[in-house]
Design a protein around this motif. Structure first.
Motif, PDB file in Angstrom:
ATOM      1  N   TRP A  42       7.527  -9.583   8.872  1.00 30.75           N
ATOM      2  CA  TRP A  42       6.427  -8.660   8.591  1.00 30.75           C
ATOM      3  C   TRP A  42       6.149  -8.529   7.098  1.00 30.75           C
ATOM      4  CZ3 TRP A  42       3.288  -7.063  12.291  1.00 30.75           C
ATOM      5  CH2 TRP A  42       3.754  -7.089  13.602  1.00 30.75           C
ATOM      6  N   ASP A  43       6.872  -9.249   6.253  1.00 31.54           N
ATOM      7  CA  ASP A  43       6.684  -9.131   4.805  1.00 31.54           C
ATOM      8  C   ASP A  43       5.240  -9.394   4.389  1.00 31.54           C
ATOM      9  OD1 ASP A  43       9.307  -8.453   4.463  1.00 31.54           O
ATOM     10  OD2 ASP A  43       9.922 -10.362   3.578  1.00 31.54           O
ATOM     11  N   PHE A  44       4.541 -10.269   5.106  1.00 29.62           N
ATOM     12  CA  PHE A  44       3.150 -10.558   4.761  1.00 29.62           C
ATOM     13  C   PHE A  44       2.299  -9.301   4.788  1.00 29.62           C
ATOM     14  CE2 PHE A  44       2.785 -10.472   9.335  1.00 29.62           C
ATOM     15  CZ  PHE A  44       1.492 -10.040   9.574  1.00 29.62           C
ATOM     16  N   LEU A  45       2.688  -8.324   5.594  1.00 34.84           N
ATOM     17  CA  LEU A  45       1.883  -7.110   5.742  1.00 34.84           C
ATOM     18  C   LEU A  45       2.419  -5.941   4.928  1.00 34.84           C
ATOM     19  CD1 LEU A  45      -0.476  -5.702   7.105  1.00 34.84           C
ATOM     20  CD2 LEU A  45       1.066  -5.100   8.960  1.00 34.84           C
ATOM     21  N   ALA A 103       5.179   3.535  -1.540  1.00 39.96           N
ATOM     22  CA  ALA A 103       4.760   2.648  -2.631  1.00 39.96           C
ATOM     23  C   ALA A 103       4.064   1.392  -2.105  1.00 39.96           C
ATOM     24  CB  ALA A 103       5.971   2.264  -3.483  1.00 39.96           C
ATOM     25  N   LEU A 104       4.302   1.047  -0.839  1.00 39.73           N
ATOM     26  CA  LEU A 104       3.649  -0.114  -0.223  1.00 39.73           C
ATOM     27  C   LEU A 104       2.331   0.270   0.455  1.00 39.73           C
ATOM     28  CD1 LEU A 104       6.757  -1.860   1.369  1.00 39.73           C
ATOM     29  CD2 LEU A 104       5.633  -2.399  -0.791  1.00 39.73           C
ATOM     30  N   GLY A 105       1.951   1.558   0.367  1.00 36.63           N
ATOM     31  CA  GLY A 105       0.682   2.014   0.936  1.00 36.63           C
ATOM     32  C   GLY A 105       0.807   2.834   2.202  1.00 36.63           C
ATOM     33  N   PHE A 106       2.023   3.013   2.720  1.00 40.15           N
ATOM     34  CA  PHE A 106       2.214   3.776   3.952  1.00 40.15           C
ATOM     35  C   PHE A 106       2.584   5.208   3.573  1.00 40.15           C
ATOM     36  CE2 PHE A 106       2.743  -0.662   4.869  1.00 40.15           C
ATOM     37  CZ  PHE A 106       1.943  -0.813   5.997  1.00 40.15           C
ATOM     38  N   THR A 107       1.559   5.998   3.226  1.00 43.79           N
ATOM     39  CA  THR A 107       1.763   7.315   2.622  1.00 43.79           C
ATOM     40  C   THR A 107       1.605   8.476   3.590  1.00 43.79           C
ATOM     41  OG1 THR A 107      -0.569   7.388   1.996  1.00 43.79           O
ATOM     42  CG2 THR A 107       0.985   6.487   0.370  1.00 43.79           C
ATOM     43  N   LYS A 108       1.154   8.234   4.794  1.00 42.41           N
ATOM     44  CA  LYS A 108       0.927   9.315   5.751  1.00 42.41           C
ATOM     45  C   LYS A 108       2.068   9.367   6.759  1.00 42.41           C
ATOM     46  CE  LYS A 108      -4.007   8.964   5.130  1.00 42.41           C
ATOM     47  NZ  LYS A 108      -4.416  10.258   4.673  1.00 42.41           N
ATOM     48  N   SER A 109       2.736  10.519   6.822  1.00 40.92           N
ATOM     49  CA  SER A 109       3.849  10.689   7.751  1.00 40.92           C
ATOM     50  C   SER A 109       3.427  11.612   8.878  1.00 40.92           C
ATOM     51  CB  SER A 109       5.059  11.294   7.028  1.00 40.92           C
ATOM     52  OG  SER A 109       6.095  11.544   7.957  1.00 40.92           O
ATOM     53  N   TYR A 110       3.544  11.126  10.097  1.00 38.36           N
ATOM     54  CA  TYR A 110       3.174  11.925  11.263  1.00 38.36           C
ATOM     55  C   TYR A 110       4.372  12.633  11.886  1.00 38.36           C
ATOM     56  CZ  TYR A 110      -1.232   9.434  10.931  1.00 38.36           C
ATOM     57  OH  TYR A 110      -2.405   8.920  10.483  1.00 38.36           O
ATOM     58  N   PHE A 111       5.575  12.093  11.690  1.00 36.12           N
ATOM     59  CA  PHE A 111       6.797  12.703  12.212  1.00 36.12           C
ATOM     60  C   PHE A 111       7.846  12.716  11.123  1.00 36.12           C
ATOM     61  CE2 PHE A 111       4.991  10.499  15.948  1.00 36.12           C
ATOM     62  CZ  PHE A 111       4.798  11.586  16.779  1.00 36.12           C
ATOM     63  N   ASP A 112       8.382  13.890  10.788  1.00 31.31           N
ATOM     64  CA  ASP A 112       9.548  13.941   9.916  1.00 31.31           C
ATOM     65  C   ASP A 112      10.743  13.494  10.733  1.00 31.31           C
ATOM     66  OD1 ASP A 112       8.334  14.828   7.583  1.00 31.31           O
ATOM     67  OD2 ASP A 112       8.541  16.930   8.120  1.00 31.31           O
ATOM     68  N   ALA A 113      11.545  12.629  10.160  1.00 21.20           N
ATOM     69  CA  ALA A 113      12.723  12.126  10.868  1.00 21.20           C
ATOM     70  C   ALA A 113      13.755  13.237  11.017  1.00 21.20           C
ATOM     71  CB  ALA A 113      13.324  10.952  10.118  1.00 21.20           C
ATOM     72  N   ASP A 114      14.608  13.071  11.976  1.00 19.17           N
ATOM     73  CA  ASP A 114      15.747  13.967  12.155  1.00 19.17           C
ATOM     74  C   ASP A 114      16.489  14.045  10.823  1.00 19.17           C
ATOM     75  OD1 ASP A 114      18.438  14.887  12.723  1.00 19.17           O
ATOM     76  OD2 ASP A 114      18.025  14.468  14.828  1.00 19.17           O
ATOM     77  N   PRO A 115      16.861  15.250  10.359  1.00 24.04           N
ATOM     78  CA  PRO A 115      17.599  15.372   9.100  1.00 24.04           C
ATOM     79  C   PRO A 115      18.896  14.564   9.071  1.00 24.04           C
ATOM     80  CG  PRO A 115      16.839  17.525   9.841  1.00 24.04           C
ATOM     81  CD  PRO A 115      16.534  16.550  10.940  1.00 24.04           C
ATOM     82  N   ALA A 116      19.392  14.153  10.214  1.00 24.63           N
ATOM     83  CA  ALA A 116      20.621  13.357  10.264  1.00 24.63           C
ATOM     84  C   ALA A 116      20.455  12.018   9.549  1.00 24.63           C
ATOM     85  CB  ALA A 116      21.054  13.122  11.712  1.00 24.63           C
ATOM     86  N   THR A 124      18.943   9.327  -1.043  1.00 26.59           N
ATOM     87  CA  THR A 124      17.918   8.290  -0.881  1.00 26.59           C
ATOM     88  C   THR A 124      16.538   8.858  -0.589  1.00 26.59           C
ATOM     89  OG1 THR A 124      18.494   8.024   1.457  1.00 26.59           O
ATOM     90  CG2 THR A 124      19.591   6.558  -0.121  1.00 26.59           C
ATOM     91  N   GLY A 125      16.396  10.182  -0.472  1.00 24.49           N
ATOM     92  CA  GLY A 125      15.083  10.794  -0.283  1.00 24.49           C
ATOM     93  C   GLY A 125      14.777  11.160   1.153  1.00 24.49           C
ATOM     94  N   ALA A 126      13.490  11.427   1.385  1.00 28.66           N
ATOM     95  CA  ALA A 126      13.008  11.870   2.693  1.00 28.66           C
ATOM     96  C   ALA A 126      12.726  10.674   3.600  1.00 28.66           C
ATOM     97  CB  ALA A 126      11.744  12.695   2.516  1.00 28.66           C
ATOM     98  N   TYR A 127      12.811  10.931   4.895  1.00 31.76           N
ATOM     99  CA  TYR A 127      12.579   9.899   5.896  1.00 31.76           C
ATOM    100  C   TYR A 127      11.532  10.355   6.906  1.00 31.76           C
ATOM    101  CZ  TYR A 127      16.486   7.282   4.133  1.00 31.76           C
ATOM    102  OH  TYR A 127      17.301   6.558   3.315  1.00 31.76           O
ATOM    103  N   SER A 128      10.783   9.399   7.397  1.00 32.15           N
ATOM    104  CA  SER A 128       9.772   9.636   8.415  1.00 32.15           C
ATOM    105  C   SER A 128      10.091   8.778   9.627  1.00 32.15           C
ATOM    106  CB  SER A 128       8.389   9.263   7.881  1.00 32.15           C
ATOM    107  OG  SER A 128       7.417   9.335   8.907  1.00 32.15           O
ATOM    108  N   SER A 129       9.702   9.279  10.797  1.00 28.33           N
ATOM    109  CA  SER A 129       9.851   8.482  12.015  1.00 28.33           C
ATOM    110  C   SER A 129       8.578   7.706  12.339  1.00 28.33           C
ATOM    111  CB  SER A 129      10.209   9.382  13.199  1.00 28.33           C
ATOM    112  OG  SER A 129      11.517   9.858  13.052  1.00 28.33           O
ATOM    113  N   LEU A 130       7.472   8.037  11.679  1.00 28.96           N
ATOM    114  CA  LEU A 130       6.219   7.311  11.888  1.00 28.96           C
ATOM    115  C   LEU A 130       5.386   7.419  10.620  1.00 28.96           C
ATOM    116  CD1 LEU A 130       4.305   5.720  13.752  1.00 28.96           C
ATOM    117  CD2 LEU A 130       3.402   7.901  14.536  1.00 28.96           C
ATOM    118  N   LEU A 131       5.185   6.300   9.946  1.00 31.63           N
ATOM    119  CA  LEU A 131       4.370   6.227   8.735  1.00 31.63           C
ATOM    120  C   LEU A 131       3.102   5.432   9.017  1.00 31.63           C
ATOM    121  CD1 LEU A 131       7.075   5.393   6.034  1.00 31.63           C
ATOM    122  CD2 LEU A 131       5.750   7.501   6.206  1.00 31.63           C
ATOM    123  N   SER A 132       2.062   5.728   8.248  1.00 34.13           N
ATOM    124  CA  SER A 132       0.799   5.034   8.419  1.00 34.13           C
ATOM    125  C   SER A 132       0.110   4.891   7.076  1.00 34.13           C
ATOM    126  CB  SER A 132      -0.087   5.832   9.383  1.00 34.13           C
ATOM    127  OG  SER A 132      -1.344   5.212   9.533  1.00 34.13           O
TER     128      SER A 132
END
Length: 173
Positions: A42-45, A103-116, A124-132
């Motif tokens: 998927w690196d091409f995208l 930084a790759l353009g996927f700046t919209k987070s629809y689900f915050d990931a489980d804090p685990a 390492t920062g914040a995590y999302s379960s779905l980025l767009s």
């Protein structure tokens, strides 16, 4: 679709379509990152390389739970039609580092990931379960389907034709 009823990041599923997908993305098409393990195919995208180093959980190089119900729908997710489901036993199993993928353009987070996921990877920062990279609308709630548009247009046309055919009647008393 993976055999167990979910998804997979198998780039072979779009073999030969890299140019089509890239053109769609470059034209502003919405691409979401969910159930993505950083596969180099998927690196091409998504740009960069070594993307799996920024994916936590199943398939990624960072640690995290293999199954969790601890994620929450963000305000942006709610405004795009997502709803917070009740516990289902296993809702997600991956999370994506928001700084790296943002930084790759996927700046919209629809689900915050489980804090685990963040707890498993401190610092390492914040995590999302779905980025767009753009907004999406789920469920079709306020957007008529093409068949509905066709019926509405035909209905308006019929009303217009009926009104045009009416002849004014004058009565004399």
């Amino acid at each position: 679709m993976a055999g167990f009823g979910c998804c997979d990041s198998n780039p072979a599923a779009i073999a030969g379509r890299n140019v089509d997908v890239t053109n769609y993305y470059n034209a502003g098409g919405t691409i979401e990152i969910g159930n993505y393990d950083g596969d180099a195919g998927w690196d091409f995208l998504v740009g960069g390389s070594n993307n799996s180093a920024w994916v936590a959980g199943v398939g990624g190089r960072l640690t995290g739970p293999s199954c969790t119900d601890g994620e929450t729908v963000t305000a942006l997710g709610i405004s795009n039609g997502f709803t917070q489901p009740g516990p289902v036993g296993c809702w997600t199993h991956q999370a994506y580092n928001q700084t790296y993928f943002g930084a790759l353009g996927f700046t919209k987070s629809y689900f915050d990931a489980d804090p685990a996921f963040a707890a498993s990877n401190p610092g390492t920062g914040a995590y999302s379960s779905l980025l767009s990279n753009g907004n999406t609308i789920t469920g079709g709630g306020n957007v008529p389907e093409p068949a509905a548009w066709t019926m509405m247009i035909m209905g308006f046309g019929l009303i217009g034709a009926t009104m045009r055919r009416r002849v004014a009647r004058v009565t004399f008393g």
